[in-house]
Write a protein that holds these residues in place. Structure first.
Motif, PDB file in Angstrom:
ATOM      1  N   CYS A  29       0.927  -1.366   0.071  1.00  0.00           N
ATOM      2  CA  CYS A  29      -0.196   0.052   0.228  1.00  0.00           C
ATOM      3  C   CYS A  29       0.756   1.302   0.059  1.00  0.00           C
ATOM      4  O   CYS A  29       1.756   1.407  -1.003  1.00  0.00           O
ATOM      5  CB  CYS A  29      -1.046   0.001   1.142  1.00  0.00           C
ATOM      6  SG  CYS A  29      -2.217  -1.386   1.007  1.00  0.00           S
ATOM      7  N   GLY A  30       0.871   2.369   0.898  1.00  0.00           N
ATOM      8  CA  GLY A  30       1.323   3.345   0.915  1.00  0.00           C
ATOM      9  C   GLY A  30       3.037   3.425   1.797  1.00  0.00           C
ATOM     10  O   GLY A  30       3.651   4.082   1.898  1.00  0.00           O
ATOM     11  N   TYR A  31       3.095   2.071   2.049  1.00  0.00           N
ATOM     12  CA  TYR A  31       4.557   1.648   2.789  1.00  0.00           C
ATOM     13  C   TYR A  31       5.728   1.192   1.798  1.00  0.00           C
ATOM     14  O   TYR A  31       5.395   0.369   1.068  1.00  0.00           O
ATOM     15  CB  TYR A  31       4.321   0.806   3.836  1.00  0.00           C
ATOM     16  CG  TYR A  31       3.233   1.358   4.945  1.00  0.00           C
ATOM     17  CD1 TYR A  31       3.675   1.885   6.411  1.00  0.00           C
ATOM     18  CD2 TYR A  31       2.028   0.640   4.835  1.00  0.00           C
ATOM     19  CE1 TYR A  31       2.729   2.109   7.348  1.00  0.00           C
ATOM     20  CE2 TYR A  31       0.981   1.478   5.755  1.00  0.00           C
ATOM     21  CZ  TYR A  31       1.324   1.890   6.951  1.00  0.00           C
ATOM     22  OH  TYR A  31       0.598   2.272   7.835  1.00  0.00           O
ATOM     23  N   THR A  32       6.780   1.666   2.160  1.00  0.00           N
ATOM     24  CA  THR A  32       8.093   1.248   1.271  1.00  0.00           C
ATOM     25  C   THR A  32       9.265   0.739   2.247  1.00  0.00           C
ATOM     26  O   THR A  32       9.557   1.737   3.233  1.00  0.00           O
ATOM     27  CB  THR A  32       8.657   2.258   0.287  1.00  0.00           C
ATOM     28  OG1 THR A  32       7.632   2.711  -0.506  1.00  0.00           O
ATOM     29  CG2 THR A  32       9.574   1.568  -0.436  1.00  0.00           C
ATOM     30  N   PHE A  33       9.651  -0.324   2.190  1.00  0.00           N
ATOM     31  CA  PHE A  33      10.621  -0.870   3.086  1.00  0.00           C
ATOM     32  C   PHE A  33      11.977  -1.242   2.005  1.00  0.00           C
ATOM     33  O   PHE A  33      11.717  -1.478   1.047  1.00  0.00           O
ATOM     34  CB  PHE A  33      10.338  -2.072   3.965  1.00  0.00           C
ATOM     35  CG  PHE A  33       9.164  -1.978   4.635  1.00  0.00           C
ATOM     36  CD1 PHE A  33       9.553  -1.893   5.828  1.00  0.00           C
ATOM     37  CD2 PHE A  33       7.806  -2.011   4.385  1.00  0.00           C
ATOM     38  CE1 PHE A  33       8.394  -1.899   7.017  1.00  0.00           C
ATOM     39  CE2 PHE A  33       6.789  -2.048   5.198  1.00  0.00           C
ATOM     40  CZ  PHE A  33       7.000  -1.903   6.673  1.00  0.00           C
ATOM     41  N   ILE A  34      13.039  -0.933   2.624  1.00  0.00           N
ATOM     42  CA  ILE A  34      14.320  -1.307   2.051  1.00  0.00           C
ATOM     43  C   ILE A  34      14.816  -2.448   2.838  1.00  0.00           C
ATOM     44  O   ILE A  34      15.264  -2.184   4.195  1.00  0.00           O
ATOM     45  CB  ILE A  34      15.315  -0.141   1.987  1.00  0.00           C
ATOM     46  CG1 ILE A  34      14.738   0.876   0.925  1.00  0.00           C
ATOM     47  CG2 ILE A  34      16.692  -0.650   1.146  1.00  0.00           C
ATOM     48  CD1 ILE A  34      14.339   0.198  -0.507  1.00  0.00           C
ATOM     49  N   LYS A  74       4.780  24.181  -7.658  1.00  0.00           N
ATOM     50  CA  LYS A  74       3.333  24.318  -7.132  1.00  0.00           C
ATOM     51  C   LYS A  74       2.432  23.253  -7.830  1.00  0.00           C
ATOM     52  O   LYS A  74       1.427  23.007  -7.649  1.00  0.00           O
ATOM     53  CB  LYS A  74       3.051  25.563  -7.571  1.00  0.00           C
ATOM     54  CG  LYS A  74       3.642  26.670  -6.899  1.00  0.00           C
ATOM     55  CD  LYS A  74       3.038  28.115  -7.139  1.00  0.00           C
ATOM     56  CE  LYS A  74       3.721  29.065  -6.436  1.00  0.00           C
ATOM     57  NZ  LYS A  74       3.321  30.626  -6.994  1.00  0.00           N
ATOM     58  N   ARG A  75       3.290  22.207  -8.650  1.00  0.00           N
ATOM     59  CA  ARG A  75       2.297  21.149  -9.310  1.00  0.00           C
ATOM     60  C   ARG A  75       2.249  20.053  -8.274  1.00  0.00           C
ATOM     61  O   ARG A  75       3.168  19.152  -8.120  1.00  0.00           O
ATOM     62  CB  ARG A  75       3.066  20.764 -10.578  1.00  0.00           C
ATOM     63  CG  ARG A  75       3.367  21.852 -11.373  1.00  0.00           C
ATOM     64  CD  ARG A  75       2.539  22.760 -12.148  1.00  0.00           C
ATOM     65  NE  ARG A  75       3.108  23.812 -12.765  1.00  0.00           N
ATOM     66  CZ  ARG A  75       2.304  24.624 -13.417  1.00  0.00           C
ATOM     67  NH1 ARG A  75       1.006  24.533 -13.494  1.00  0.00           N
ATOM     68  NH2 ARG A  75       2.912  25.779 -14.105  1.00  0.00           N
ATOM     69  N   VAL A  76       1.175  19.936  -7.419  1.00  0.00           N
ATOM     70  CA  VAL A  76       1.218  19.197  -6.288  1.00  0.00           C
ATOM     71  C   VAL A  76       0.807  17.472  -6.891  1.00  0.00           C
ATOM     72  O   VAL A  76       0.660  16.606  -5.969  1.00  0.00           O
ATOM     73  CB  VAL A  76       0.380  19.585  -5.278  1.00  0.00           C
ATOM     74  CG1 VAL A  76       1.030  20.753  -4.486  1.00  0.00           C
ATOM     75  CG2 VAL A  76      -1.051  19.905  -5.523  1.00  0.00           C
ATOM     76  N   THR A  77       0.209  17.352  -7.890  1.00  0.00           N
ATOM     77  CA  THR A  77      -0.626  16.187  -8.276  1.00  0.00           C
ATOM     78  C   THR A  77       0.170  15.870  -9.532  1.00  0.00           C
ATOM     79  O   THR A  77       0.540  16.725 -10.439  1.00  0.00           O
ATOM     80  CB  THR A  77      -2.172  16.297  -8.629  1.00  0.00           C
ATOM     81  OG1 THR A  77      -2.272  17.187  -9.788  1.00  0.00           O
ATOM     82  CG2 THR A  77      -2.624  17.115  -7.111  1.00  0.00           C
ATOM     83  N   LEU A  78       0.116  14.455  -9.873  1.00  0.00           N
ATOM     84  CA  LEU A  78       0.715  13.977 -11.162  1.00  0.00           C
ATOM     85  C   LEU A  78       0.029  14.486 -12.508  1.00  0.00           C
ATOM     86  O   LEU A  78       0.510  14.674 -13.567  1.00  0.00           O
ATOM     87  CB  LEU A  78       0.530  12.556 -10.934  1.00  0.00           C
ATOM     88  CG  LEU A  78       1.524  11.696 -10.067  1.00  0.00           C
ATOM     89  CD1 LEU A  78       1.364  10.287 -10.229  1.00  0.00           C
ATOM     90  CD2 LEU A  78       3.101  12.043 -10.667  1.00  0.00           C
ATOM     91  N   GLY A  88       3.434  -0.283  -5.809  1.00  0.00           N
ATOM     92  CA  GLY A  88       2.693  -0.971  -4.696  1.00  0.00           C
ATOM     93  C   GLY A  88       1.551  -0.382  -4.181  1.00  0.00           C
ATOM     94  O   GLY A  88       0.741  -1.099  -3.330  1.00  0.00           O
ATOM     95  N   THR A  89       1.581   1.156  -4.214  1.00  0.00           N
ATOM     96  CA  THR A  89       0.440   1.877  -3.716  1.00  0.00           C
ATOM     97  C   THR A  89      -1.071   1.414  -4.487  1.00  0.00           C
ATOM     98  O   THR A  89      -1.966   2.005  -4.263  1.00  0.00           O
ATOM     99  CB  THR A  89       0.351   3.181  -3.553  1.00  0.00           C
ATOM    100  OG1 THR A  89       0.786   3.853  -5.001  1.00  0.00           O
ATOM    101  CG2 THR A  89       1.972   3.629  -2.752  1.00  0.00           C
ATOM    102  N   GLY A  90      -0.877   0.630  -5.311  1.00  0.00           N
ATOM    103  CA  GLY A  90      -2.066   0.628  -6.138  1.00  0.00           C
ATOM    104  C   GLY A  90      -2.095   1.345  -7.491  1.00  0.00           C
ATOM    105  O   GLY A  90      -3.031   1.261  -8.298  1.00  0.00           O
ATOM    106  N   ASP A  93      -0.818  11.876  -3.876  1.00  0.00           N
ATOM    107  CA  ASP A  93      -1.811  11.362  -4.605  1.00  0.00           C
ATOM    108  C   ASP A  93      -2.367  10.076  -3.646  1.00  0.00           C
ATOM    109  O   ASP A  93      -3.803  10.036  -3.683  1.00  0.00           O
ATOM    110  CB  ASP A  93      -1.638  10.940  -5.966  1.00  0.00           C
ATOM    111  CG  ASP A  93      -1.480  12.086  -6.987  1.00  0.00           C
ATOM    112  OD1 ASP A  93      -1.815  13.019  -6.687  1.00  0.00           O
ATOM    113  OD2 ASP A  93      -1.235  11.602  -8.107  1.00  0.00           O
ATOM    114  N   VAL A  94      -1.144   9.499  -3.006  1.00  0.00           N
ATOM    115  CA  VAL A  94      -1.680   8.403  -2.342  1.00  0.00           C
ATOM    116  C   VAL A  94      -2.171   8.898  -1.032  1.00  0.00           C
ATOM    117  O   VAL A  94      -3.221   8.330  -0.676  1.00  0.00           O
ATOM    118  CB  VAL A  94      -0.333   7.649  -1.806  1.00  0.00           C
ATOM    119  CG1 VAL A  94      -0.411   6.618  -0.754  1.00  0.00           C
ATOM    120  CG2 VAL A  94       0.308   6.964  -3.090  1.00  0.00           C
TER     121      VAL A  94
END
Length: 557
Positions: free
Chosen positions: A111-116, A178-182, A211-213, A308-309
């Motif tokens: 989801c919104g988590y990233t591990f290394i 200032k472009r905050v969204t993709l 992985g966030t979908g 976005d996430v």
């Protein structure tokens, strides 16, 4: 023989570390040495259930037991445990319950988590090279120049056009900050690339699946075009750049591409420029500037992705909480207060909302309808379907006094508008409060259990039980007549009670339920709480996998 992750007694090496670099709680490190006993015994769980998951991820999109770390002959391994949102390793979604060996600097996304994953032994034992122009076997022979696209390598190349680097960074930072969204950022990025490179005819940006979908994104703009589209030049070069993390010039200098690197130094996408026909080919200094620009774009894109996430997570959480509030409003706020009877009910969805249902419905002629139902499936789809069935049931009860005909009508309507084959089990019991006679119609549900004052337990209506609603529109239902005596207690449950699982993967079962009914019953609440408490003790820390519903009715002495 299992691999010793800790190391020998002599020259003991550092235990691998799992670093949370993105998501709630980041940054954080999980020293796997401290978890060695769990890894070797049952594994370390990652998921939403904080009772059993050593690495707790609180986001609602995370499954209760989402993924697992275990130790095998080849080292530390990761597996996805049939999670709904998926587990991603280096950008690729894992097949459920297949174990994948982890390597140094592997990236895990949930989801919104990233591990290394960091293994100091692998890093200390690996060779390194300061030459950023080495070729890669993945690249096409037409490649004429290569640069390392990582942020570290870019910072080391201070000899190449420092003024151009600084100007490019300043212009991009000012224009894109200032472009905050993709959706806003990507078209503007393509415009800036074409502006920086006057001899470029087409600009392309690609972001890999996350992985966030978020699905893979591909956007292109041609200098002569009027808009941004998803089409672009052939993807061989840009695909290789994303695979290797190296910026290249290819196709006799007509194509130039550079990777977009995430905060962990892994390629998350790439940008590519194609030269105008007749213009001179791209040169090494152009590639160096493009790598500089890609570094800045990477930071802005990473921020936009996080934005976005966060918006999606907030929207989903709001929607789920609203659905939960709506469902709670549809269920009874409290049991009925009727002289000579007492009632108890319990409802616990496996998710925010569930597909179990219960209700008390007053009828004409001093009668009370009691209903317990269970939709196949869980979550929001099951809850929506149960709302539909409950509405049909209430409408039929308002006009039809015979409970058999009520379920026949509901079944016919539901079967006609049930294209996906979903079904609903239900028990409808209509109690005449004057005569204490109860009519019970069962549509494929668990049989009601009646406890007599002397301790005898009877299973009611087994021979008369019919098929679940939605299975056959023409199969009529039958009813069972029951006279409630003073001290009798009736129990209606959903299968989430008997199928509740413990840590040992054992089900609560029918026998344990009967044991709870054998003891004396003072009130319906006394019986109901005794059952629920016993289920909770049996389950322990194992995550709830199905909705649980229970209703108890007792006639006073």
């Amino acid at each position: 023989m299992a691999v010793d992750l800790v190391g020998a007694a002599t020259g003991r090496q550092a235990m691998p570390v799992l670093r949370l670099v993105k998501g709630p709680g980041a940054p954080r490190e999980f020293a796997l040495e401290e978890l060695e006993a769990s890894l070797k015994k049952d594994g370390v769980w990652l998921g939403r259930d904080e009772r059993i998951c050593t690495i707790h991820l609180s986001h609602p999109c995370v499954s209760r037991r989402h993924a697992q770390l275990t130790v095998g002959d080849q080292g530390l391994m990761l597996s996805d445990e049939h999670s709904k949102a998926g587990t991603f390793l280096n950008g690729l979604r894992l097949k459920p319950q297949m174990r994948y060996v982890l390597s140094h600097r592997d990236r895990i996304e949930i989801c919104g988590y990233t591990f290394i994953y960091q293994d100091e032994r692998a890093r200390n034992g690996a060779g390194s090279s300061s030459d950023d122009t080495n070729s890669s076997p993945l690249l096409d022979p037409a490649v004429t120049s290569i640069l390392d696209g990582s942020s570290t390598a870019w910072l080391l190349r201070t000899d190449a056009n420092p003024r151009d680097k600084l100007m490019a960074l300043m212009k991009l930072a000012q224009d894109l900050r200032k472009r905050v969204t993709l959706e806003e950022l990507l078209p503007r990025t393509l415009d800036r690339l074409l502006s920086l490179y006057g001899r470029a005819d087409q600009a392309l940006i690609v972001l890999r699946e996350a992985g966030t979908g978020r699905p893979a994104i591909r956007r292109a703009r041609r200098r002569s075009g009027n808009g941004v589209g998803e089409e672009g030049p052939p993807g061989n070069v840009i695909d290789e750049v994303m695979a290797t993390g190296r910026a290249v010039i290819a196709d006799q200098g007509r194509i130039m591409a550079a990777p977009l690197m995430d905060l962990e130094g892994q390629p998350m996408g790439a940008i590519q420029l194609e030269a105008l026909a007749g213009e001179r080919e791209f040169r090494r200094e152009d590639l160096d500037l493009l790598t500089t620009v890609a570094f800045q774009i990477s930071i802005v894109v990473e921020n936009a992705i996080l934005h976005d996430v966060a918006l999606r997570e907030r929207s989903l959480e709001i929607e789920l909480k609203l659905a939960q509030e709506i469902q709670v409003e549809l269920l009874p706020s409290e049991p009925p207060q009727i002289d000579g009877y007492d009632f108890f009910d319990y409802y616990a969805p496996a998710k925010y909302v569930g597909g179990d249902y219960y209700d008390y419905l007053p009828l004409d002629d001093n009668r009370l309808a009691l209903v317990v139902g269970d939709v196949s499936g869980k979550g929001v789809p099951a809850a929506l379907l149960m709302v539909k069935v409950a509405s049909e049931l209430q409408a039929s009860l308002a006009t039809e006094p015979d409970p058999v005909q009520v379920l026949n009508q509901v079944n016919r309507r539901f079967s006609r508008r049930n294209p996906d084959g979903t079904f609903v089990t239900m028990v409808l019991a209509v109690l005449d409060l004057s005569s204490h006679c109860m009519s019970i119609v069962n549509a494929g549900h668990l049989r009601p259990l009646l406890r007599r004052p002397d301790g005898r337990i009877e299973q009611i209506g087994d021979a008369q039980a019919g098929l679940p609603l939605g299975v056959s529109p023409i199969r009529p239902y039958l009813q069972t007549q029951l006279d409630l005596q003073s001290g009798d207690a009736l129990v209606l449950i959903s299968d989430g009670i008997t199928e509740a699982q413990s840590d040992g993967m054992q089900q609560y079962g029918h026998h344990r339920l009967l044991v709870q009914l054998e003891s004396s019953v003072a009130t319906a609440a006394d019986l109901g709480r005794r059952i629920i408490d016993d289920v909770d003790r049996f389950v322990g820390h194992y995550p709830q996998s199905d909705d649980r519903c229970l209703m108890c009715i007792r006639r006073g002495t």
